[in-house]
Scaffold this active site. Structure first.
Site, short mmCIF file in Angstrom:
data_model
loop_
_atom_site.label_atom_id
_atom_site.label_comp_id
_atom_site.label_asym_id
_atom_site.label_seq_id
_atom_site.Cartn_x
_atom_site.Cartn_y
_atom_site.Cartn_z
N CYS A 266 21.11 15.73 5.71
CA CYS A 266 21.29 17.22 5.40
C CYS A 266 20.35 18.16 4.61
O CYS A 266 19.67 19.07 5.23
CB CYS A 266 22.73 17.47 4.71
SG CYS A 266 24.22 16.91 5.75
N LYS A 327 20.36 6.89 -0.04
CA LYS A 327 21.05 6.75 -1.58
C LYS A 327 22.27 5.85 -1.33
O LYS A 327 22.24 5.21 -0.27
CB LYS A 327 21.84 8.55 -1.81
CG LYS A 327 22.99 8.57 -0.77
CD LYS A 327 23.68 9.77 -0.96
CE LYS A 327 24.84 10.10 -0.49
NZ LYS A 327 25.68 11.32 -0.78
#
Ligand SMILES: NC(=O)c1ccc[n+]([C@@H]2O[C@H](COP(=O)([O-])OP(=O)(O)OC[C@H]3O[C@@H](n4cnc5c(N)ncnc54)[C@H](O)[C@@H]3O)[C@@H](O)[C@H]2O)c1
Length: 444
Positions: A266, A327
Site C-alpha cells: 500500500c 512487516k
C-alpha cells in the site's frame, strides 16, 4: 444480506470472511482459477492471523463460497464489492485495468439494481469511470438497469486485518445517493455497535481520504527515518528522541518508529499514485515525492552499513537475514525492505541465509532456487557459516535471542539491526558489534 466480492486477495478474503461471519451470504469471485480451486478445497492462500478459522467456519456453514463465474457473482445479490489489486503502472500511476475489467463484467451480467462498492484503493474520479464502463456495456446490451457506485475504501492492516475489519476506526462511505449510505450502514451494523463509525461523504472525498491516510502515515515514517540519519551523524540516539517527541499528544507515539524503510502493498504504491495523479493535473507535490525518495534511500541503509563494515569486500561473504515479510504477522513481501537488501547483497557477490516465520515460501516463489539464497528453518540455522547478521522484520520471536549463540556462531560478531529491536548495552555485553538505525553509532 447477499454480497459478491471481486478479488480474493488480502482485502477480498478478509472482507468476505468477516461479512460471512456476521451472517451474510458471500460469494468471492476471482479470475485466478488456481486460487479459486485452492479456496474451494478449504485452503487459504495467504497468511493472516485469525483468517483460517473464520474461513473454515463460514465455508462449512455455507455462507462463504468461491467461483470464477461472474454471472453467478452479479446474480448473487445487492452488494457487489470490488477488491481487486490496483498495482503501480510503469509511471507510478494506479493501474486500473483490473477495476475496469470487473466493471465491464458487472455490466455484462447486470439485470437488476445493484450497489457497486469500490474497496480497492483508486484515484479520485475512478467511481465515475466505473460507472461509465458499466453504463457503456449496458448500452451495448440495450439494457436499462439502475445501479449505484459507492466508494468504500479499506483501511485494514495486514497482520491485524480481521481485528481492523471487525472493529474499524471508521467506515468511509462516499456516495451521491443517500439511500446507498443507509443500505451500507445496515450491512456494516454489526461492526458499528458501540458508536457510529460510518462517515458519509461525497465520492471524490472518500477516494482521496484513503490516499490522504496512507500519505500521512508514510510521511511520519519517512520523517523519522530522515531524523534518524541526522541523529546518527550528530551522535544522538533517535530512540530517545522518539520518546521525547511522542510524549507530545499532538505528535503521539504511534508510527514514529525509525527503521530500514517501509514496504508492503500500500504505502509505496499509494504515495506514488497520488504524486502521479497530481502530476496529471499539473500540480506539484514536493512533500509527497520526498516521502517516497526518503524511503527509497532508507531501504539502502542496511546494505551501506554492511558494505562499509566489510570495506566494500562482500564477494564470497554470507549474511544471515532475519525477516523477509515487509512487516511482522504477514507473508507479504511486496516492496519489502528485505528484497532491496538481498538484491544489493547478491549484486555485490554475497550470499544470504534467510529465515522468516511465515514468508520463506513467498521468498521461494519470488526468487526460485538460487545458490545465493538459502532459506532456513529457524533463526538459529541462519547463523551457521554466516559472516554477519542483519535484522529486517521485527517479528516477536527475534526480540529476545540467545546473544551468546549469535556471537559464537558468526564469523564476525556483528548485528545490523534495521528495526532497533535490542538494547545496545545488552547486545554489546556479548562482544557483538551492533549497528542500528539512528542510535548514534558514535555511542557504540
Ligand atoms: N493489502 C492491504 O493491506 C490493503 C489494505 C487496504 C486497501 N488495499 C487495497 O485493496 C486492493 C486489493 O489489495 P490486495 O492486497 O487484497 O490485492 P491482492 O493482489 O492480494 O489480490 C487481488 C486479487 O484480485 C484478483 N483479480 C484481478 N483481476 C480480477 C478480476 N478482473 N476479477 C476478479 N478478480 C480479479 C487477483 O487474482 C487477486 O486474487 C488494492 O487496491 C489495495 O491497494 C489493500
Amino acid at each position: 444480506m447477499r454480497v459478491a466480492i471481486y478479488g480474493s486477495g488480502y482485502v477480498g478474503l478478509v472482507t468476505g470472511a468477516c461479512l460471512a461471519e456476521t451472517g451474510n451470504h458471500v460469494v468471492c469471485v476471482d479470475i485466478d482459477a488456481d486460487k479459486i480451486a485452492l479456496l474451494k478445497r478449504g485452503e487459504v492462500p495467504i497468511y493472516e492471523p485469525g483468517l483460517n478459522k473464520l474461513f473454515a467456519r463460514n465455508s462449512e456453514a455455507g455462507r462463504l463460497s468461491f467461483t470464477t463465474d461472474f454471472a453467478a457473482g452479479v446474480g448473487h445479490g445487492l452488494f457487489q464489492f470490488i477488491a481487486v489489486g490496483t498495482p503501480p503502472g510503469e509511471d507510478g500511476s494506479a493501474d486500473l485495468q483490473h477495476v475496469a475489467a470487473v466493471a465491464r463484467s458487472i455490466g455484462e451480467h447486470l439485470d437488476d439494481y445493484r450497489i457497486i462498492v469500490d474497496k480497492s484503493t483508486v484515484p479520485v474520479g475512478t467511481a465515475d469511470k466505473v460507472k461509465a464502463a458499466i453504463q457503456e456495456v449496458l448500452d451495448a446490451r440495450n439494457m436499462d438497469v439502475e445501479f449505484d457506485v459507492v466508494s468504500n475504501p479499506e483501511f485494514l492492516k495486514e497482520g491485524a486485518a480481521i481485528d481492523d475489519f471487525m472493529k474499524p476506526d471508521r467506515i468511509i462511505v462516499g456516495t451521491d445517493n443517500p439511500r446507498t449510505t443507509e443500505l451500507l450502514r445496515t450491512l456494516y451494523e454489526p461492526f458499528n455497535r458501540n458508536h457510529d463509525r460510518v462517515i458519509a461523504m461525497d465520492i471524490r472525498s472518500a477516494e482521496l481520504t484513503k490516499y490522504a491516510a496512507n500519505a500521512m502515515l508514510a510521511t511520519k515514517i519517512s520523517f523519522m527515518n530522515e531524523l534518524s540519519n541526522l541523529a546518527e551523524r550528530f551522535g544522538a540516539d533517535i530512540e530517545q528522541v522518539r520518546v521525547g517527541i511522542g510524549s507530545d499528544p499532538r505528535i503521539g507515539y504511534q508510527f514514529i518508529y525509525p527503521g530500514c524503510g517501509f514496504g508492503g502493498s500500500c504505502f509505496p504504491k499509494d504515495i506514488r499514485a497520488l504524486a502521479r495523479a497530481a502530476e496529471e493535473i499539473d500540480y506539484d507535490v514536493p512533500l509527497i515525492r520526498a516521502v517516497d525518495a526518503v524511503n527509497n534511500r532508507q531501504k539502502q541503509v542496511l546494505f551501506e552499513k554492511i558494505q562499509a563494515f566489510f570495506d566494500g569486500e562482500l564477494s564470497g561473504r554470507t549474511i544471515a537475514l532475519w525477516g523477509l515479510a515487509f512487516k511482522p504477522n504477514t507473508d507479504d513481501m511486496r516492496e519489502a525492505s528485505s528484497r532491496v537488501l538481498m538484491e544489493a547483497l547478491w549484486a555485490a557477490g554475497a550470499a544470504v541465509r534467510a529465515y522468516d516465520p511465515v514468508a520463506n515460501g513467498e521468498a521461494r516463489r519470488r526468487y526460485g532456487d538460487r545458490p545465493d539464497l538459502i532459506l532456513c528453518q529457524s533463526s538459529e540455522d541462519t547463523l551457521e557459516g554466516a559472516d554477519a547478521l542483519a535484522i529486517v522484520t521485527e517479528w516477536q520471536e527475534f526480540r529476545s535471542p540467545d546473544f551468546q549463540q549469535i556471537a559464537d556462531s558468526l564469523a564476525n560478531p556483528v548485528i545490523f539491526d534495521g528495526r532497533n529491536i535490542y538494547d545496545p548495552r545488552v547486545v554489546r555485553r556479548f562482544g557483538l558489534k551492533y549497528f542500528t538505525v539512528g542510535r548514534g553509532e558514535a555511542l557504540s
